[in-house]
Design an enzyme around this catalytic site. Structure first.
Site, mmCIF file in Angstrom:
data_model
loop_
_atom_site.group_PDB
_atom_site.id
_atom_site.type_symbol
_atom_site.label_atom_id
_atom_site.label_comp_id
_atom_site.label_asym_id
_atom_site.label_seq_id
_atom_site.Cartn_x
_atom_site.Cartn_y
_atom_site.Cartn_z
ATOM 1 N N SER A 145 -0.038 -34.503 44.878
ATOM 2 C CA SER A 145 0.612 -35.757 44.736
ATOM 3 C C SER A 145 1.030 -36.338 45.953
ATOM 4 O O SER A 145 1.109 -37.522 46.073
ATOM 5 C CB SER A 145 1.526 -35.799 43.690
ATOM 6 O OG SER A 145 1.305 -34.971 42.463
ATOM 7 N N GLU A 375 -4.119 -37.026 38.342
ATOM 8 C CA GLU A 375 -3.791 -38.471 38.861
ATOM 9 C C GLU A 375 -2.302 -38.577 38.805
ATOM 10 O O GLU A 375 -1.854 -39.653 38.457
ATOM 11 C CB GLU A 375 -4.609 -39.268 38.000
ATOM 12 C CG GLU A 375 -6.070 -39.518 38.221
ATOM 13 C CD GLU A 375 -6.798 -40.310 37.632
ATOM 14 O OE1 GLU A 375 -6.266 -41.742 37.419
ATOM 15 O OE2 GLU A 375 -7.814 -40.520 37.032
ATOM 16 N N GLU A 379 5.694 -35.344 36.009
ATOM 17 C CA GLU A 379 7.023 -35.570 36.802
ATOM 18 C C GLU A 379 7.062 -36.519 37.766
ATOM 19 O O GLU A 379 7.903 -37.196 38.451
ATOM 20 C CB GLU A 379 7.149 -34.138 37.379
ATOM 21 C CG GLU A 379 7.627 -33.121 36.342
ATOM 22 C CD GLU A 379 6.498 -32.487 35.467
ATOM 23 O OE1 GLU A 379 6.961 -31.937 34.632
ATOM 24 O OE2 GLU A 379 5.345 -32.912 36.059
#
Length: 405
Positions: A145, A375, A379
């Site tokens: 991320s 993607e 969270e």
């Protein structure tokens, strides 16, 4: 005209002002196409996701469903309400159908938005036809991320760049003909030092390090780049623009993940309702039990909320609202979390029959899980939504209905 065809579309939602006639036409035609190509979804269990994925991609391209990826076609179907509808319909039909469509769109969109005319002419017609399969290679073992943590390097050399490093969890890794790669070129710390490259899979120094088998079979793998020399013409956009390109792409496509979740969830609801109507128990039907009615009501409620969050996000993007990214994250978060609950409830309603390998509930149970991770995990979406609230005051709405959030 009826919209509740093979794709399980909700006629009432399609009739809302969020959609235009072109979207309704697309939905009906794609649902009909899926119904007429059931053979693509009835593949043998031993068939690899790579082989099945290429077959489906070719079929989608031949039928024109990827035509919007080539601006030269003059297609108007490339708006995000259309893309979301397509993912919902394809996910309802088959997991790999949605996967093939979505990864091709994900891979081609950076070229559509940032490619120069030569790059667009070279790749987009063949990606639109399904001849060339793409991948978008961002993630690494230590950079999921956090895009700014990308470590794969692209060092300047005479005539181009030399790529070294690895990418992980790349969709289509084993079948892609073209990789769009985010690499570190320097020139700034973190996000400031990233550049996007178009790297043909046959470029010397590129190899599939490992094919990864997931709980729901899809083409996934890790890539290695070892002294991979690419010319300066392979740079997508400008040097140092890689973070912008990656962020822009993910913000646009998160809502489409929500749309796929709606498709999976709608299939689960339809399957559960059919089971509840047909299953005989205690001298009546499963549907007659109050607890089952309650479960079905909860499933339908969550499904409707999910569908509305997705279309709202797509409508915001299509109408140029600069705050659409928050709504894209909301759509992904709401729809994927709801889909997990809906599919689990569907398995529960089916009972032991829902645990049978390759049954609809069992397939959905495996297929839906990844949507809450890729993607941007749920969270991460919560952090994005909260950050958006903290950055901009709620100042009402503009005169043409766009949100200033």
């Amino acid at each position: 005209m009826t919209y509740a065809l093979f794709g399980g579309l909700d006629e009432g939602i399609l009739a809302l002002p969020f959609y235009e006639e072109q979207h309704r036409t697309l939905a009906v035609e794609l649902a009909d196409w899926c119904a007429g190509h059931a053979g693509l979804w009835s593949r043998p269990l031993e068939q690899t996701p790579e082989k099945a994925g290429r077959e489906i991609l070719s079929a989608l391209g031949s039928a024109g469903w990827l035509g919007f990826l080539d601006p030269a076609n003059g297609s108007t179907a490339g708006d995000y309400r259309s893309i979301c509808l397509a993912r919902e319909i394809l996910a309802y039909a088959d997991d790999l159908a949605d996967f093939a469509f979505s990864i091709q769109a994900l891979s081609a969109t950076p070229i559509v938005r940032y490619g120069n005319s030569a790059q667009q002419r070279e790749y987009l017609p063949r990606m639109a036809s399904g001849e060339v399969a793409g991948s978008f290679a961002i993630s690494e073992e230590e950079a999921g991320s956090d895009i700014s943590a990308v470590a794969l390097t692209a060092g300047r050399v005479s005539g181009g760049y030399l790529l070294n490093g690895r990418k992980a969890w790349i969709a289509n890794a084993g079948i892609a003909d073209l990789h769009c790669v985010i690499a570190r070129t320097g020139g700034g710390p973190g996000a400031l030092g990233l550049t996007a490259f178009l790297v043909p899979a046959r470029t010397p120094g590129v190899r599939v390090l490992e094919e990864v088998r997931l709980v729901a079979p899809r083409s996934f793998g890790h890539l290695a780049f070892e002294d991979c020399l690419v010319p300066e013409s392979s740079v997508l956009g400008r040097p140092g623009q890689g973070f912008v390109i990656a962020t822009d792409l993910l913000e646009r496509f998160r809502m489409t993940v929500g749309a796929a979740a709606v498709g999976f969830a709608r299939r689960a609801v339809d399957s559960a309702v059919q089971r509840a109507r047909e299953r005989r128990i205690h001298g009546g039907r499963l549907m007659d039990l109050q607890l089952v009615k309650g479960a079905l009501a909860d499933m339908e409620t969550r499904l409707n909320c999910s569908a509305m969050s997705v279309v709202r996000a797509a409508w915001e993007l299509d109408h140029g609202n600069p705050g659409y990214a928050k709504h894209s994250s909301i759509a992904k978060l709401v729809a994927t979390e709801a889909a997990q609950e809906i599919v689990d409830a569907a398995v529960q309603i089916h009972g032991a029959a829902g645990l049978v390998a390759d049954s609809v509930p069992e397939r959905l149970y495996r297929q839906v899980r990844s949507l809450r991770i890729y993607e941007g995990a749920s969270e991460v979406q919560k952090m994005i939504i909260a950050d958006a609230l903290g950055r901009r005051p709620r100042t009402g709405r503009s005169t043409h209905g766009e949100s200033h959030e």
